[in-house]
Design an enzyme around this catalytic site. Structure first.
Site: not given
Lengths: 127, 506
Positions: B67, B336
């Site tokens: 990460e 949306r």
């Protein structure tokens, strides 16, 4: 560490105590300055050239501040709003210290990235 | 991998320079000098990454999760924690009739029929398996099922703490508890390492990398960190997320997006990892479809808490009005894209932000601490009368009252002839003060596009039209599942299912 701090309090002339010039270039946070910490107290075994010192990381911070869980516990009273920055609903007690806290420059508050208005309701300026 | 000679590993130009330097001490100077090896390497740490990592570690494989940010979880730990599960146990218990046909109809309608049917079938058919995986890890959900925009029936499992962290934290704990697992944060994935057959055999990363959100273009400008090469014996799962915070790449797709456009994404949501997959031949799909979340507020930064009020309360049980007309202008629970497009039309160039509001009853469905925080922040306001609400936002009070009366009549009749909204079946209208309101704006929310995958989460190559051996992908970095516009709550579904499938197949 605490012993060393006490030693420094009694012996301000000890080697490692920052000179005026260095303390301007690399200012300490008031709470650390108050303890009369010197460069080498954090930057242990990093030589004597401040420009080459490396960040001490979580391990360095926690050599005095013990553990992230303990820090979370100290701010437990902020859990009421789920706004304890050391134990947030998003991250728990897992963030890197320097995600928010800086020693030689102004600290930041990561919570502000999304909670612009609420942060000032929740907490003071990040030390 | 086992039938490849070491010499074969090294014909890829990107790797050659690095490996030659690093391999100087080796007897075979052509072989990469690996700094470590794992069965599986997962790039990213959100929903898709965790599902892949946990699933593959449960199979007894050694797994490395990398990460680039300091925090684990990317957008997933700041997301709203609503997880669409069609044909779920909670739906059954609550007497909600759902079906495959209805799920496909809703999803294809929002996606403008651009959705990849095989991937839709996959996320539909494995939804309950993904739910069970999270439950097995210790995730907890509320009983109240959310009805996100565009869904014909309530399908949304909502985490008990109201954020995706309610899924990520238990999954992260589970992952770490499994043998031979490791998480490296502040570790930036830079390159895939491929052998001369094109198989992905490892990754080049930079450890001690520090993302710098003051840079305009971190992917290209940030040179921090120490280069390392890690071998992935079974495969690499790309789960690096979307790119709504990438000022360079998003502008290439939509030139009208200003550099300072607000996004709900964390600042590390950039395109770099996806572009590296394109570089080794992954097919790009739908990369210019960027989704705006219609439930945000201009009165707070980033993701904030506005969506909690609008998704759970105002849009479902209240209405949105145009300040200039004091009238409704859209179906408040349309998909949306429909809503964001309508809102941008009325916002125009003079920042005429619409007003979303409801009465006192729907806010009880919100988590109390989130409601309290939002009210204290000032982004959400309380009014004892509609007159006071109108005065605050400069609406015409008498027109507003007519608008509300008309809407209440529609609720009573169970039909909205103006915009076709699915009205609350419990009869909740806008009549019991106090009223709660906020200004609304859509914010950049989800990159619809990404790399093409098949229903085994294998990345498809534009060079061979076959899967790229050793490379899997899941979540927002992939494209095609949601078509032109994703339904709210389908992201967690997509990420968890495809991540899980990648973890099963790698």
């Amino acid at each position: 560490m605490i012993k060393r701090v006490l030693c420094l309090l009694f012996c301000l002339a000890c080697a490692g105590f920052a000179s005026d010039e260095l303390s301007v270039k690399y200012p300490l946070k008031p709470h650390h300055e108050h303890l009369a910490l010197g460069c080498a107290d954090c930057h242990e075994n990093q030589g004597d050239e401040p420009s080459k010192f490396k960040a001490i990381g979580d391990k360095g911070c926690l050599s005095c501040h013990k553990s992230k869980k303990l820090l979370a516990k100290r701010l437990e009273f902020m859990d009421v709003l789920k706004a304890n920055p050391h134990n947030s609903v998003h991250d728990g007690p897992t963030l890197y210290c320097d995600e928010c806290h800086n020693e030689h420059k102004e600290s930041t508050n990561m919570c502000l990235e999304c909670h612009e208005h609420e942060v000032k309701e929740w907490m003071g300026v990040t030390p | 991998m086992s039938n490849l000679s070491r010499r074969n590993l090294l014909k890829i130009s990107a790797l050659a320079a690095a490996a030659t330097a690093l391999g100087a001490n080796q007897s075979d100077s052509n072989a990469p000098s690996w700094d470590g090896e794992y069965d599986v390497i997962v790039i990213g740490s959100g929903f898709a990454a965790h599902a892949a990592a946990v699933k593959s570690a449960m199979r007894g494989l050694s797994v490395l999760m990398v990460e680039k940010m300091g925090r684990v979880g990317g957008n997933s730990v700041i997301n709203g924690g609503i997880f669409c599960v069609p044909l779920s146990p909670k739906q059954k218990a609550q007497g909600i009739n759902d079906s495959r046909e209805l799920f496909f109809k809703d999803t294809l309608k929002a996606g403008r029929n651009l959705n990849n049917p095989a991937l839709l079938e996959l996320i539909f058919s494995r939804a309950n398996d993904a739910l069970n995986l999270t439950l097995e890890c210790g995730a907890e959900y509320r009983d109240f099922l959310e009805q996100s925009g565009g869904h014909s029936v309530p399908r949304g499992y909502k985490t008990s703490n109201g954020t995706g962290a309610g899924i990520i934290q238990p999954m992260q704990a589970r992952f770490k508890s499994l043998p031979n697992t490791e998480v490296k944060t502040r570790t930036k994935f830079d390159k895939f390492i491929t052998d001369d057959s094109g198989r992905v055999v490892g990754v080049e990363v930079r450890e001690n990398y520090r993302f710098d959100n003051k840079l305009f273009d971190d992917d290209r400008e940030n040179k921090s960190g120490d280069k390392k090469l890690y071998r992935a014996k079974k495969g690499v799962v790309l789960a690096s997320g979307g790119f709504c915070a990438d000022k360079v790449y998003r502008k290439l797709q939509e030139p009208l997006i200003p550099d300072n456009a607000q996004t709900t994404n964390h600042s590390g949501a950039t395109a770099g990892a996806m572009l590296e997959a394109f570089r080794i031949g992954a097919y790009p799909v739908h990369v210019s479809h960027l989704q705006f979340g219609p439930w945000a507020s201009p009165d707070e930064k980033g993701y904030g808490l506005a969506s909690k009020f609008n998704v759970t309360a105002s849009f479902r049980y209240g209405i949105s009005v145009d300040k200039k007309t004091s009238k409704r202008y859209m179906n408040e629970i349309a998909d949306r894209k429909t809503r964001a497009d309508k809102m941008f039309e009325i916002i125009g160039k003079d920042e005429n932000y619409p007003i979303h509001f409801c009465d006192s009853r729907p806010v009880k469905h919100m988590l109390k601490e989130q409601f309290d925080k939002l009210l204290a922040s000032g982004a959400l306001k309380r009014f004892d009368t509609l007159d006071a609400l109108a005065a605050e936002y400069g609406l015409n009070a008498s027109t507003l009252k007519q608008t509300v009366a008309q809407y209440n009549e529609y609720v009573k009749q169970g039909k909205d002839p103006d915009f076709g909204k699915i009205l609350p079946k419990d009869g909740t209208d806008i009549s019991v003060p106090p009223f709660y309101a906020m200004r609304g704006v859509p914010k950049l929310h989800h990159a619809m596009g990404g790399v093409a995958i098949n229903n085994k989460a294998q990345v498809l190559s534009s060079i061979t039209n076959e899967p790229i051996a050793g490379l899997y992908a899941a979540g927002e970095v992939t494209g095609g599942t949601h078509g032109a516009s994703r339904l709210g709550s389908n992201a967690i579904l997509d990420c968890l299912v495809c991540g899980m499938v990648a973890g099963e197949n790698v």
